[in-house]
Design a protein around this motif. Structure first.
Motif, PDB file in Angstrom:
ATOM      1  N   HIS A 186       0.832  -1.215   0.000  1.00 48.51           N
ATOM      2  CA  HIS A 186       0.000   0.000   0.000  1.00 48.51           C
ATOM      3  C   HIS A 186       0.862   1.258   0.000  1.00 48.51           C
ATOM      4  N   THR A 187       1.903   1.274  -0.831  1.00 49.51           N
ATOM      5  CA  THR A 187       2.783   2.423  -0.923  1.00 49.51           C
ATOM      6  C   THR A 187       2.628   3.109  -2.276  1.00 49.51           C
ATOM      7  N   VAL A 188       3.017   4.382  -2.321  1.00 46.30           N
ATOM      8  CA  VAL A 188       3.003   5.160  -3.557  1.00 46.30           C
ATOM      9  C   VAL A 188       4.350   5.840  -3.706  1.00 46.30           C
ATOM     10  N   LEU A 189       5.012   5.610  -4.826  1.00 47.77           N
ATOM     11  CA  LEU A 189       6.232   6.325  -5.173  1.00 47.77           C
ATOM     12  C   LEU A 189       5.927   7.186  -6.384  1.00 47.77           C
ATOM     13  N   ASP A 190       5.830   8.490  -6.154  1.00 46.83           N
ATOM     14  CA  ASP A 190       5.449   9.411  -7.214  1.00 46.83           C
ATOM     15  C   ASP A 190       6.636   9.668  -8.142  1.00 46.83           C
ATOM     16  N   VAL A 191       6.442  10.531  -9.124  1.00 46.32           N
ATOM     17  CA  VAL A 191       7.499  10.832 -10.093  1.00 46.32           C
ATOM     18  C   VAL A 191       8.646  11.553  -9.400  1.00 46.32           C
ATOM     19  N   HIS A 192       9.843  11.410  -9.964  1.00 47.34           N
ATOM     20  CA  HIS A 192      11.061  12.044  -9.451  1.00 47.34           C
ATOM     21  C   HIS A 192      11.323  11.645  -7.998  1.00 47.34           C
ATOM     22  N   THR A 193      11.181  10.353  -7.700  1.00 54.38           N
ATOM     23  CA  THR A 193      11.501   9.855  -6.365  1.00 54.38           C
ATOM     24  C   THR A 193      12.618   8.828  -6.477  1.00 54.38           C
ATOM     25  N   ALA A 194      13.298   8.623  -5.354  1.00 57.19           N
ATOM     26  CA  ALA A 194      14.443   7.709  -5.368  1.00 57.19           C
ATOM     27  C   ALA A 194      14.635   7.101  -3.997  1.00 57.19           C
ATOM     28  N   MET A 195      15.240   5.905  -3.984  1.00 55.34           N
ATOM     29  CA  MET A 195      15.635   5.238  -2.749  1.00 55.34           C
ATOM     30  C   MET A 195      17.036   4.689  -2.952  1.00 55.34           C
ATOM     31  N   GLY A 196      17.923   4.981  -1.997  1.00 54.81           N
ATOM     32  CA  GLY A 196      19.298   4.543  -2.114  1.00 54.81           C
ATOM     33  C   GLY A 196      19.474   3.065  -1.803  1.00 54.81           C
ATOM     34  N   ASP A 197      20.673   2.559  -1.973  1.00 48.87           N
ATOM     35  CA  ASP A 197      20.969   1.145  -1.725  1.00 48.87           C
ATOM     36  C   ASP A 197      20.623   0.774  -0.282  1.00 48.87           C
ATOM     37  N   GLY A 198      19.911  -0.349  -0.129  1.00 50.98           N
ATOM     38  CA  GLY A 198      19.571  -0.842   1.199  1.00 50.98           C
ATOM     39  C   GLY A 198      18.494  -0.058   1.917  1.00 50.98           C
ATOM     40  N   ALA A 199      17.839   0.884   1.262  1.00 48.73           N
ATOM     41  CA  ALA A 199      16.791   1.688   1.903  1.00 48.73           C
ATOM     42  C   ALA A 199      15.495   0.887   2.003  1.00 48.73           C
ATOM     43  N   GLN A 200      14.651   1.277   2.967  1.00 53.36           N
ATOM     44  CA  GLN A 200      13.353   0.638   3.162  1.00 53.36           C
ATOM     45  C   GLN A 200      12.266   1.704   3.264  1.00 53.36           C
ATOM     46  N   LEU A 201      11.109   1.409   2.649  1.00 48.67           N
ATOM     47  CA  LEU A 201       9.920   2.251   2.775  1.00 48.67           C
ATOM     48  C   LEU A 201       8.801   1.371   3.304  1.00 48.67           C
ATOM     49  N   GLY A 202       8.258   1.725   4.481  1.00 46.49           N
ATOM     50  CA  GLY A 202       7.293   0.878   5.168  1.00 46.49           C
ATOM     51  C   GLY A 202       5.935   0.845   4.506  1.00 46.49           C
ATOM     52  N   HIS A 203       5.062  -0.008   5.052  1.00 48.73           N
ATOM     53  CA  HIS A 203       3.707  -0.142   4.544  1.00 48.73           C
ATOM     54  C   HIS A 203       2.943   1.177   4.700  1.00 48.73           C
ATOM     55  N   ALA A 204       1.932   1.381   3.837  1.00 46.96           N
ATOM     56  CA  ALA A 204       1.047   2.552   3.904  1.00 46.96           C
ATOM     57  C   ALA A 204       1.839   3.850   3.930  1.00 46.96           C
TER      58      ALA A 204
END
Length: 623
Positions: free
Chosen positions: A302-320
């Motif tokens: 249940h996540t949203v990654l909009d345009v022009h977004t980034a996550m570095g190596d080993g990063a985590q984005l939680g639920h919701a």
């Protein structure tokens, strides 16, 4: 794609929530302004007391206060107010003091990688709107005609086969041809109509938008989506232009549209119901932009990654959670919420296992072989036999011999449709109630299994068979949904019937590991997350929701959620995975914060919760 507001009930303060600085005069003026706006929202003629509690004394509720927050945000001379601010400072005086005094920002939004556009909406054009709609309709009819024509000719060719082997051989050939044709056409159309997607924007309802829409429809309406969770799906995205590294696991059925703008590093995991579309609609324009994930990244449900977004190596984005345009999560950090902010919660909660390239290749090949040699041929044979033998379809499916004005034709069609519908219901229920129970012993809770093997295939089969949307639509939003879920394997304890305990959109990983306490009611869209995944392994665990809870819309409830009995979980709330077990409170936002469990208005219908009136109304609703 809908972008969640940073100022609404999703919780937290956005980057524009900058406290107003100043002395006592600033706080006093804020008090007067807030009191005037709240009085208008509540349509009160008497003044709002500065020390009156919004909920306990003034009788406001969350909807009233959300309206108040929206009114405040329209005033450029006032600081932005979020629902979290309202609940943490529930009087006019305390709210003004908190926003009008010098105070540190408790949480900062994720670093931005690109500016956020703020263009005014484009003026509409009726002619362009109508022309685009007409061309869309023309494409729809043309594509449907070609598809139906090819399918009809294929069924006729298969039905003319002599003998079982000939019928099976023709069914395999026709099924494979149609499958690969449907898979290849969107790829060819994308490269011919678009070429490579680039970061740009264009107005809706123009010719560029039409090409975008055609590709989007074809990419989404594709049988390869059935292979989500398999390496086959990753290969399909690569063919569309996505840059995806080795050993990536994608479980979301939301297919990226602008695939050339998607980059996923080796060993990353994207959970189901995650949206990485690489485009958004804003101010009368379609804006396309990159979504870049590094190596070993985890993206929750249940996540949203909009345009022009980034996550570095080993990063985590939680639920919701959500990353808004231009935001980035630094390498190695864990973030959650909307807007996202740092956290210490570990979301990758399963140990790795041995799962190499060979294992993935064998699993992908076996899945394709099963579909092409078993599933598709059987489906084609059933329809081919119906086409050739059922009287309503005429002699060998030749429609020219039918009397379309004859009452017999329509009577036969009605009988055939009723037989097929109820036959599917009866046979389908028998399968979903029995087959998963036979398979459940192959996957034990708490045991870590490697991906892309027999256990993984069994787990995915259980999830697919017990999440057939037709049956949740058929029984959902009625008294029958609890009996259906119990037959699937849910532990619902003694059920307190409300006539709509689970809505019509409940889903799970395993019904046998799903527990919901007595007296709990779910609005709609509940997802019980009772499986954990890494890029090489998975495990299953029990997900338990307490008694006498109320759950709003679209909630992902993970195994190990820290809520107990008598809780209110608001729409799209992030269920906490750390801290003490919450009981007797409400939770709102992402990340969640506590609010009152109930207010006075919640007791207005208590007289309908029991007795003869309840039974009478339930019977009427079921009818």
């Amino acid at each position: 794609m809908v972008n969640e507001s940073t100022d609404g009930p999703s919780g937290g303060t956005g980057e524009n929530d900058i406290p107003v600085t100043g002395g006592g005069e600033s706080v006093a003026s804020l008090e007067r302004a807030f009191a005037e706006l709240l009085a208008k929202v509540m349509t009160r003629t008497e003044p709002i007391p500065a020390d009156g509690h919004f909920f306990a004394d003034l009788g406001a509720d969350s909807m009233v206060m959300a309206h108040f927050c929206a009114r405040v945000r329209k005033r450029a001379d006032l600081p932005s107010v979020s629902m979290k601010d309202v609940y943490q400072h529930p009087t006019v005086r305390s709210l003004a003091a908190a926003l009008g005094a010098d105070a540190p920002v408790t949480s900062a939004p994720a670093p931005r990688t690109a500016p956020v556009p703020t263009e005014a909406p484009l003026p509409g054009s009726t002619a362009r709107y109508v022309l685009c709609g007409a061309l869309q309709l023309l494409f729809f009819f043309g594509y449907s005609y070609v598809l139906v024509l090819a399918t009809t000719r294929g069924y006729q060719w298969v039905s003319r086969g002599s003998g079982p082997l000939a019928l099976y051989g023709r069914a395999v050939a026709f099924g494979a041809a149609e499958f690969f044709g449907l898979c290849a056409f969107p790829i060819v159309a994308k490269w011919l109509l678009i070429g490579r997607w680039t970061a740009r924007e264009f107005p809706v309802w123009g010719l560029t938008y039409l090409r975008f829409w055609i590709v989007k429809v074809l990419v989404h309406a594709n049988p390869i989506v059935l292979f989500v969770g398999s390496p086959v799906y990753v290969l399909y995205l690569r063919a569309l232009g996505a840059r995806i590294g080795r050993h990536v696991t994608i479980l979301s059925r939301s297919v990226p549209v602008c695939t050339d703008l998607l980059t996923v590093g080796t060993g990353s995991v994207i959970r189901k119901d995650a949206f990485l579309l690489c485009y958004r609609a804003h101010a009368g324009r379609i804006q396309t932009g990159p979504v870049t994930l590094g190596r070993d990244v985890f993206v929750g449900e249940h996540t949203v990654l909009d345009v022009h977004t980034a996550m570095g190596d080993g990063a985590q984005l939680g639920h919701a959670s959500a990353l808004q345009p231009g935001e980035a999560v630094p390498a190695g950090q864990h973030w959650h919420g909307s807007p996202a902010q740092p956290t210490e919660v570990e979301y990758l909660r399963v140990a790795p296992a041995r799962c190499g390239t060979g294992r993935r290749a064998v699993f992908a090949a076996a899945g394709l072989a099963r579909s092409l040699l078993v599933v598709l041929p059987l489906t084609v044979l059933v329809f081919a036999v119906l086409w050739a033998k059922v009287p309503v379809l005429g002699d060998e499916g030749k429609l020219s011999g039918l009397e379309l004005s004859s009452a017999t034709f329509y009577l036969n069609a009605l009988v055939l449709s009723l037989v097929l519908f109820f036959g599917f219901v009866v046979v389908g229920l028998a399968v979903v109630f029995t087959a998963p129970r036979l398979m459940r012993r192959a996957v034990e809770p708490g045991v870590v299994y490697p991906l892309y093997g027999f256990r993984y295939a069994t787990h995915r089969s259980i999830a697919r068979l017990t999440n057939v949307k037709f049956f949740t639509w058929l029984f959902g939003d009625s008294s029958y949904i609890v009996h259906y879920l119990q037959r699937l394997g849910y532990d619902l304890s003694p059920v307190e019937q409300t006539g709509s305990n689970f809505g019509s959109g409940v889903q799970h990983e395993s019904p046998f590991l799903s527990s919901v306490g007595s007296g709990t009611m779910v609005a709609d869209g509940l997802s019980l997350v009772n499986a954990e995944f890494s890029s090489t392994s998975f495990t299953v665990a029990r997900t338990a929701i307490g008694k006498h809870n109320f759950l709003g819309n679209h909630i992902a409830y993970p195994a190990g959620g820290r809520t107990g009995d008598n809780c209110l979980l608001a729409t799209k709330v992030m269920v906490p995975l750390d801290g003490e077990v919450r009981e007797g409170v409400g939770l709102l936002g992402s990340p969640s914060f506590e609010i009152p469990r109930s207010v006075e208005r919640d007791s207005r219908f208590d007289h309908l919760r029991s007795g003869d009136e309840l039974h009478r109304r339930l019977a009427a609703k079921n009818r």
